[in-house]
Design a protein around this motif. Structure first.
Motif, PDB file in Angstrom:
ATOM      1  N   LYS A 272       0.863  -1.185   0.000  1.00 57.04           N
ATOM      2  CA  LYS A 272       0.000   0.000   0.000  1.00 57.04           C
ATOM      3  C   LYS A 272       0.899   1.234   0.000  1.00 57.04           C
ATOM      4  O   LYS A 272       1.784   1.365   0.849  1.00 57.04           O
ATOM      5  CB  LYS A 272      -0.889  -0.010   1.238  1.00 57.04           C
ATOM      6  N   ILE A 273       0.672   2.108  -0.948  1.00 55.67           N
ATOM      7  CA  ILE A 273       1.486   3.319  -1.065  1.00 55.67           C
ATOM      8  C   ILE A 273       0.796   4.444  -0.315  1.00 55.67           C
ATOM      9  O   ILE A 273      -0.346   4.801  -0.620  1.00 55.67           O
ATOM     10  CB  ILE A 273       1.713   3.694  -2.541  1.00 55.67           C
ATOM     11  N   GLU A 274       1.486   4.941   0.686  1.00 52.66           N
ATOM     12  CA  GLU A 274       0.951   6.046   1.480  1.00 52.66           C
ATOM     13  C   GLU A 274       1.077   7.340   0.700  1.00 52.66           C
ATOM     14  O   GLU A 274       2.089   7.579   0.045  1.00 52.66           O
ATOM     15  CB  GLU A 274       1.731   6.175   2.800  1.00 52.66           C
ATOM     16  N   PRO A 275       0.065   8.207   0.763  1.00 54.25           N
ATOM     17  CA  PRO A 275       0.178   9.495   0.075  1.00 54.25           C
ATOM     18  C   PRO A 275       1.237  10.373   0.731  1.00 54.25           C
ATOM     19  O   PRO A 275       1.561  10.199   1.914  1.00 54.25           O
ATOM     20  CB  PRO A 275      -1.216  10.109   0.221  1.00 54.25           C
ATOM     21  N   TYR A 276       1.767  11.309  -0.033  1.00 56.42           N
ATOM     22  CA  TYR A 276       2.783  12.214   0.484  1.00 56.42           C
ATOM     23  C   TYR A 276       2.199  13.047   1.612  1.00 56.42           C
ATOM     24  O   TYR A 276       1.095  13.565   1.496  1.00 56.42           O
ATOM     25  CB  TYR A 276       3.278  13.134  -0.639  1.00 56.42           C
ATOM     26  N   LYS A 277       2.950  13.164   2.699  1.00 55.60           N
ATOM     27  CA  LYS A 277       2.519  13.994   3.824  1.00 55.60           C
ATOM     28  C   LYS A 277       3.484  15.152   3.983  1.00 55.60           C
ATOM     29  O   LYS A 277       4.699  14.979   3.872  1.00 55.60           O
ATOM     30  CB  LYS A 277       2.519  13.193   5.127  1.00 55.60           C
ATOM     31  N   THR A 278       2.939  16.288   4.285  1.00 56.40           N
ATOM     32  CA  THR A 278       3.772  17.457   4.545  1.00 56.40           C
ATOM     33  C   THR A 278       4.326  17.371   5.961  1.00 56.40           C
ATOM     34  O   THR A 278       3.862  16.573   6.782  1.00 56.40           O
ATOM     35  CB  THR A 278       2.956  18.760   4.416  1.00 56.40           C
ATOM     36  N   HIS A 279       5.312  18.209   6.224  1.00 54.03           N
ATOM     37  CA  HIS A 279       5.875  18.261   7.566  1.00 54.03           C
ATOM     38  C   HIS A 279       4.782  18.618   8.578  1.00 54.03           C
ATOM     39  O   HIS A 279       4.709  18.046   9.669  1.00 54.03           O
ATOM     40  CB  HIS A 279       7.004  19.291   7.604  1.00 54.03           C
TER      41      HIS A 279
END
Length: 119
Positions: free
Chosen positions: A77-84
């Motif tokens: 499962k590919i996690e979506p990009y998260k910001t800091h």
């Protein structure tokens, strides 16, 4: 003198008829087939005495592959990009963030009163 008189022209270090005898005998090997979710079959060669891993990354698509052709492992499962900021919000509640901000502001104000130059 034609050709420059170089008797070993065209040969390189390590070249010669010795080959296998010079390096020693190859270890006995076994071929293992791994299967990924894209139905790729990857044949990997291991030494006979090597411990065979249960999974291997498919060299064609990069997905995990297993020894079971009927049940290859599912794609990860590919996690979506998260910001800091998103990571910070996971660790701190809004109340904690307010407390930290108030503490930082008080420290800056006390440094200004004492004459520190703050940029």
């Amino acid at each position: 003198m034609a050709g420059g008189g170089n008797a070993i022209r065209g040969s390189r270090v390590g070249a010669g008829p010795m080959g296998e005898a010079e390096r020693g005998e190859a270890a006995p090997r076994q071929r293992v087939v791994y299967f990924c979710a894209h139905a790729h079959q990857s044949v990997i060669t291991f030494a006979v005495e090597a411990q065979i891993p249960d999974s291997w990354d498919c060299p064609r698509c990069g997905l995990p592959a297993s020894l079971d052709s009927e049940n290859p492992p599912p794609p990860p499962k590919i996690e979506p990009y998260k910001t800091h900021l998103a990571y910070v919000k996971e660790r701190r509640s809004d109340k904690e963030a307010e407390e930290i901000l108030d503490e930082a502001i008080q420290m800056l104000r006390s440094r200004r009163k004492s004459g520190d130059i703050i940029f």
